[in-house]
Design an enzyme around this catalytic site. Structure first.
Site, PDB file in Angstrom:
ATOM      1  CG  ASP A  22      -2.089  -0.870   1.147  1.00  0.00           C
ATOM      2  OD1 ASP A  22      -2.216  -1.580   0.144  1.00  0.00           O
ATOM      3  OD2 ASP A  22      -2.912  -0.868   2.088  1.00  0.00           O
ATOM      4  CE  LYS A  79      -6.961  -1.364  -0.076  1.00  0.00           C
ATOM      5  NZ  LYS A  79      -7.047  -2.826  -0.222  1.00  0.00           N
ATOM      6  N   GLY A 151      -5.186  -2.985   8.860  1.00  0.00           N
ATOM      7  CA  GLY A 151      -4.927  -1.817   9.697  1.00  0.00           C
ATOM      8  C   GLY A 151      -4.706  -2.122  11.159  1.00  0.00           C
ATOM      9  NE  ARG A 163      -3.116 -22.483  11.121  1.00  0.00           N
ATOM     10  CZ  ARG A 163      -2.224 -23.439  10.873  1.00  0.00           C
ATOM     11  NH1 ARG A 163      -2.597 -24.520  10.199  1.00  0.00           N
ATOM     12  NH2 ARG A 163      -0.980 -23.337  11.294  1.00  0.00           N
ATOM     13  N   GLY A 212      -3.132  -7.369   8.335  1.00  0.00           N
ATOM     14  CA  GLY A 212      -2.415  -7.514   9.603  1.00  0.00           C
ATOM     15  C   GLY A 212      -0.980  -7.963   9.491  1.00  0.00           C
ATOM     16  N   GLY A 233      -0.244  -3.674   3.969  1.00  0.00           N
ATOM     17  CA  GLY A 233      -0.921  -2.383   3.968  1.00  0.00           C
ATOM     18  C   GLY A 233      -0.210  -1.364   4.824  1.00  0.00           C
ATOM     19  CB  SER A 234      -1.088  -0.029   8.146  1.00  0.00           C
ATOM     20  OG  SER A 234      -2.416   0.067   7.693  1.00  0.00           O
TER      21      SER A 234
END
EC number: 4.3.3.6
Length: 290
Positions: A22, A79, A151, A163, A212, A233-234
């Site tokens: 990102d 997005k 995030g 999983r 995450g 992402g973050s």
């Protein structure tokens, strides 16, 4: 239309074993490209900022996206809100390489996802389980990713989703053929895709990890669980040393089975992004969409 979809799936295959990052401006996009990212996701606010600031999150300003497209030579994704096919039309018009119909943005339609077969550009969509993945593929998605919980810097939901998808595929392989139609009905998934997974033991498109992932170890964990690549992402640009962390996550994704390389890649990266406990979240992005 069928030829176009096969082409889009093949385009997505070219991203396999890579990292997609990102970015919010051309400078970050260049850092990502230099670190070895196979693509970047252009957006105005990374998921941690969307979570912190709240409000309605929409697709990004086309001008900003075009600046990022012009700044790098690697593919650029962007997005759109779930169900917002006009945002997707705009992104296709400005020349993005892939569109992510994303639960990170505020859904525009709580009944329908975009019919991705109406577009020439390939789509990526999130999934928590096999039924979600096959429904999105049935709509024309060329690539799947775990939803995770974007995030948060907390990989637990991405692990859970990967999983779940893997175990449901293994179970499907053991299901008698005469029961597959019942499974398709229960999952709300196209029968031909249920048959494909039962026979092949995998999705007909690539499946990346997202949501995450904050450390090289997180990336390697998801790859060892069977993912085809990583979205971050973050986790990079909210860390203390984005350049070093970006390179480390790319290395960990490539050498995910080598603990010695992973250990070296994890050294002296500075602080990771501040993580959040899932049970204390006000809004769980992964619950959006169906």
């Amino acid at each position: 239309m069928e030829k176009r979809y096969e082409l889009n799936k093949n385009l997505a295959q070219m991203l396999k074993d890579g990292v997609i990052m990102d970015v919010v401006n051309p400078e970050q996009a260049k850092i990502a490209e230099e670190a070895g990212a196979v693509a970047v996701m252009a957006l105005e606010r990374v998921p941690s900022d969307i979570r912190k600031q709240g409000g309605v999150a929409r697709t990004s300003d086309p001008k900003m996206i075009k600046e990022i497209i012009n700044a790098v030579s690697i593919p650029v994704m962007a997005k759109v809100r779930i169900g917002h096919f006009v945002e997707a039309q705009i992104l296709e018009a400005i020349g993005v390489d892939y569109i992510d119909e994303s639960e990170v943005l505020t859904p525009a339609d709580d009944l329908f996802h975009i019919n991705k077969k109406d577009f020439k550009v390939p789509f990526v969509c999130g999934a928590r389980n096999l039924g979600e993945a096959l429904r999105r593929i049935g709509e024309g998605a060329s690539m799947i990713r775990t939803k995770g919980e974007a995030g948060t810097g907390n990989v637990v939901e991405a692990v859970r989703h990967m999983r779940t998808i893997s175990s449901e595929m293994r179970k499907l392989q053991l299901t008698p053929k005469e029961e597959l139609m019942t499974v398709a009905k229960e999952m709300g998934a196209p029968f031909n895709l249920i048959e494909y997974v039962a026979e092949k033991g995998r999705l007909p498109v690539i499946n990346f990890a997202a949501g995450g992932i904050a450390t090289p170890a997180d990336a390697a964990l998801m790859m060892q669980l069977g993912c085809d690549g990583i979205f971050v992402g973050s986790g990079i640009f909210k860390s203390d040393n984005p350049e070093k962390r970006a390179k480390a996550i790319v290395k960990a994704t490539t050498y995910f089975k080598d603990p010695e390389v992973l250990a070296k890649a994890s050294e002296n990266l500075g602080g990771a992004m501040l993580g959040l406990e899932i049970s204390k979240l006000e809004t769980e992005f992964a619950e959006r969409g169906w």
